[in-house]
Design a protein around this motif. Sequence first.
Motif, PDB file in Angstrom:
ATOM      1  N   VAL A  60      -7.088  32.949 -15.601  1.00  0.00           N
ATOM      2  CA  VAL A  60      -7.213  34.053 -14.645  1.00  0.00           C
ATOM      3  C   VAL A  60      -8.430  33.871 -13.747  1.00  0.00           C
ATOM      4  O   VAL A  60      -9.489  33.420 -14.185  1.00  0.00           O
ATOM      5  CB  VAL A  60      -7.306  35.399 -15.397  1.00  0.00           C
ATOM      6  CG1 VAL A  60      -7.625  36.552 -14.448  1.00  0.00           C
ATOM      7  CG2 VAL A  60      -6.000  35.672 -16.148  1.00  0.00           C
ATOM      8  N   SER A  61      -8.251  34.261 -12.488  1.00  0.00           N
ATOM      9  CA  SER A  61      -9.390  34.431 -11.584  1.00  0.00           C
ATOM     10  C   SER A  61      -9.234  35.768 -10.884  1.00  0.00           C
ATOM     11  O   SER A  61      -8.136  36.320 -10.792  1.00  0.00           O
ATOM     12  CB  SER A  61      -9.432  33.306 -10.552  1.00  0.00           C
ATOM     13  OG  SER A  61      -8.324  33.406  -9.668  1.00  0.00           O
ATOM     14  N   GLY A  62     -10.360  36.303 -10.399  1.00  0.00           N
ATOM     15  CA  GLY A  62     -10.275  37.590  -9.717  1.00  0.00           C
ATOM     16  C   GLY A  62     -11.620  38.126  -9.316  1.00  0.00           C
ATOM     17  O   GLY A  62     -12.618  37.396  -9.250  1.00  0.00           O
ATOM     18  N   THR A  63     -11.646  39.421  -9.063  1.00  0.00           N
ATOM     19  CA  THR A  63     -12.844  40.108  -8.585  1.00  0.00           C
ATOM     20  C   THR A  63     -13.174  41.255  -9.526  1.00  0.00           C
ATOM     21  O   THR A  63     -12.273  42.006  -9.932  1.00  0.00           O
ATOM     22  CB  THR A  63     -12.615  40.658  -7.163  1.00  0.00           C
ATOM     23  OG1 THR A  63     -12.208  39.585  -6.310  1.00  0.00           O
ATOM     24  CG2 THR A  63     -13.877  41.287  -6.619  1.00  0.00           C
ATOM     25  N   VAL A  64     -14.438  41.402  -9.860  1.00  0.00           N
ATOM     26  CA  VAL A  64     -14.849  42.469 -10.775  1.00  0.00           C
ATOM     27  C   VAL A  64     -14.590  43.824 -10.127  1.00  0.00           C
ATOM     28  O   VAL A  64     -15.059  44.111  -9.015  1.00  0.00           O
ATOM     29  CB  VAL A  64     -16.340  42.327 -11.135  1.00  0.00           C
ATOM     30  CG1 VAL A  64     -16.784  43.500 -12.014  1.00  0.00           C
ATOM     31  CG2 VAL A  64     -16.596  40.999 -11.850  1.00  0.00           C
ATOM     32  N   ALA A  65     -13.819  44.667 -10.840  1.00  0.00           N
ATOM     33  CA  ALA A  65     -13.492  46.007 -10.350  1.00  0.00           C
ATOM     34  C   ALA A  65     -14.295  47.095 -11.050  1.00  0.00           C
ATOM     35  O   ALA A  65     -14.505  48.173 -10.485  1.00  0.00           O
ATOM     36  CB  ALA A  65     -11.997  46.281 -10.529  1.00  0.00           C
ATOM     37  N   ALA A  66     -14.735  46.846 -12.275  1.00  0.00           N
ATOM     38  CA  ALA A  66     -15.551  47.802 -13.020  1.00  0.00           C
ATOM     39  C   ALA A  66     -16.343  47.030 -14.067  1.00  0.00           C
ATOM     40  O   ALA A  66     -15.910  45.979 -14.543  1.00  0.00           O
ATOM     41  CB  ALA A  66     -14.689  48.881 -13.683  1.00  0.00           C
ATOM     42  N   VAL A  67     -17.506  47.597 -14.435  1.00  0.00           N
ATOM     43  CA  VAL A  67     -18.444  46.917 -15.324  1.00  0.00           C
ATOM     44  C   VAL A  67     -18.752  47.814 -16.510  1.00  0.00           C
ATOM     45  O   VAL A  67     -19.052  49.009 -16.334  1.00  0.00           O
ATOM     46  CB  VAL A  67     -19.747  46.564 -14.568  1.00  0.00           C
ATOM     47  CG1 VAL A  67     -20.748  45.910 -15.497  1.00  0.00           C
ATOM     48  CG2 VAL A  67     -19.444  45.664 -13.383  1.00  0.00           C
ATOM     49  N   GLY A  68     -18.683  47.259 -17.716  1.00  0.00           N
ATOM     50  CA  GLY A  68     -19.024  48.010 -18.912  1.00  0.00           C
ATOM     51  C   GLY A  68     -20.498  48.383 -18.951  1.00  0.00           C
ATOM     52  O   GLY A  68     -21.356  47.732 -18.318  1.00  0.00           O
ATOM     53  N   GLY A  77     -17.319  43.670  -7.424  1.00  0.00           N
ATOM     54  CA  GLY A  77     -17.142  42.833  -6.251  1.00  0.00           C
ATOM     55  C   GLY A  77     -17.388  41.363  -6.482  1.00  0.00           C
ATOM     56  O   GLY A  77     -17.045  40.528  -5.636  1.00  0.00           O
ATOM     57  N   ASP A  78     -17.990  41.012  -7.626  1.00  0.00           N
ATOM     58  CA  ASP A  78     -18.273  39.600  -7.908  1.00  0.00           C
ATOM     59  C   ASP A  78     -16.975  38.821  -8.145  1.00  0.00           C
ATOM     60  O   ASP A  78     -16.115  39.264  -8.914  1.00  0.00           O
ATOM     61  CB  ASP A  78     -19.151  39.462  -9.156  1.00  0.00           C
ATOM     62  CG  ASP A  78     -20.593  39.826  -8.908  1.00  0.00           C
ATOM     63  OD1 ASP A  78     -20.971  40.010  -7.741  1.00  0.00           O
ATOM     64  OD2 ASP A  78     -21.353  39.923  -9.898  1.00  0.00           O
ATOM     65  N   PRO A  79     -16.821  37.648  -7.548  1.00  0.00           N
ATOM     66  CA  PRO A  79     -15.684  36.779  -7.865  1.00  0.00           C
ATOM     67  C   PRO A  79     -15.949  36.030  -9.163  1.00  0.00           C
ATOM     68  O   PRO A  79     -17.060  35.523  -9.382  1.00  0.00           O
ATOM     69  CB  PRO A  79     -15.626  35.830  -6.671  1.00  0.00           C
ATOM     70  CG  PRO A  79     -17.044  35.758  -6.180  1.00  0.00           C
ATOM     71  CD  PRO A  79     -17.672  37.096  -6.478  1.00  0.00           C
ATOM     72  N   VAL A  80     -14.937  35.934 -10.007  1.00  0.00           N
ATOM     73  CA  VAL A  80     -15.136  35.342 -11.331  1.00  0.00           C
ATOM     74  C   VAL A  80     -13.937  34.513 -11.761  1.00  0.00           C
ATOM     75  O   VAL A  80     -12.798  34.767 -11.368  1.00  0.00           O
ATOM     76  CB  VAL A  80     -15.391  36.427 -12.410  1.00  0.00           C
ATOM     77  CG1 VAL A  80     -16.758  37.068 -12.240  1.00  0.00           C
ATOM     78  CG2 VAL A  80     -14.296  37.498 -12.383  1.00  0.00           C
ATOM     79  N   GLY A  81     -14.227  33.512 -12.594  1.00  0.00           N
ATOM     80  CA  GLY A  81     -13.214  32.846 -13.392  1.00  0.00           C
ATOM     81  C   GLY A  81     -13.224  33.478 -14.769  1.00  0.00           C
ATOM     82  O   GLY A  81     -14.294  33.784 -15.314  1.00  0.00           O
ATOM     83  N   VAL A  82     -12.043  33.669 -15.352  1.00  0.00           N
ATOM     84  CA  VAL A  82     -11.906  34.490 -16.556  1.00  0.00           C
ATOM     85  C   VAL A  82     -11.073  33.755 -17.595  1.00  0.00           C
ATOM     86  O   VAL A  82     -10.084  33.096 -17.266  1.00  0.00           O
ATOM     87  CB  VAL A  82     -11.216  35.832 -16.216  1.00  0.00           C
ATOM     88  CG1 VAL A  82     -11.123  36.726 -17.440  1.00  0.00           C
ATOM     89  CG2 VAL A  82     -11.940  36.542 -15.081  1.00  0.00           C
TER      90      VAL A  82
END
Length: 315
Positions: A60-68, A77-82
Amino acid sequence: MRIAVLTGPERFEIAEVPPPEIGPDELLVRVAASGVCASELAAWGGDPAVEYPRHLGHEVSGTVAAVGAEVDSFAVGDPVGVWVTSHGFAEYVAAKAAHCRPAGDVPLDEVLAEPLACAVNAVEEADVRLGDDVVLIGAGFMGNLVQSLVRLRGVRQLVVADTRPDALDRARALGATRVVDVRHESLAEVVGELTGGRGADLTFECTGGQAALDAVGEVTRMSGRIVLVGFHQGRPRQINLAHWNWMAFGIVNAHYRDVGTIMRGMTVGMRLLVSGAVSLRTLVTHRFPLAEVDAAFRAARDKPPGFAKATVTFD
């Protein structure tokens, strides 16, 4: 949100479910792309051991939508590899922050951190050294990743073998010193000529098939290393163990289940990807919307001309 649910052999259905809730150490990631892994083809194709319904998808790759609440290493908003273990063919995934890596400015449909981690770990465990003669059997996506990383080690010969002309063309473009279409040439003869009869220092098996296992023992030098990258499914495989014993091969099983090892591979792989030392630009060849996830799996199974990797992408 929409999520693909495998409800039977070769049959995904798109369901509407609430987005996953996240724990204090997790991120909610809006998915940009999710790769189709060859290891998932058996489940999709109707493996008798598989129970349905099932949720596939782990690249998966994507953009952070919420943070714990406990996460301070990422922001919305950070782009990440997951890396997740399932439920990756969905508009959102919940993932531990420790299982995500920054993606920088790399296009998100090229940020497939988990398979890159597998290739990194395979090359590092194999201990490829300067000036080595290396053979790589299988010029599919994983073979391409391994080849790209082996090149960074400064080898002398990098011989890539396959049966598909388009795959060999891609291997040549990625810097193979010699490609071999095993339908028309003897790989053992080519390797013998290039190494003065000695054989390869390392041979990477990247197909998951019996034919490649037959070949690796013929092209690797005495006390050389055989690296099993391919994912072997289905019927049991056979090897000429008497020959392998006599040749004193070192065997590397490049499949890792230890999470720490996987994460270290992701860290190294994403550093290389973000810095531009490696690229997946020419390797992600087929993209499908979520509604066509079955078509993505068919492409991964059938390998149409020019195919290396299929991903399911989201707007």
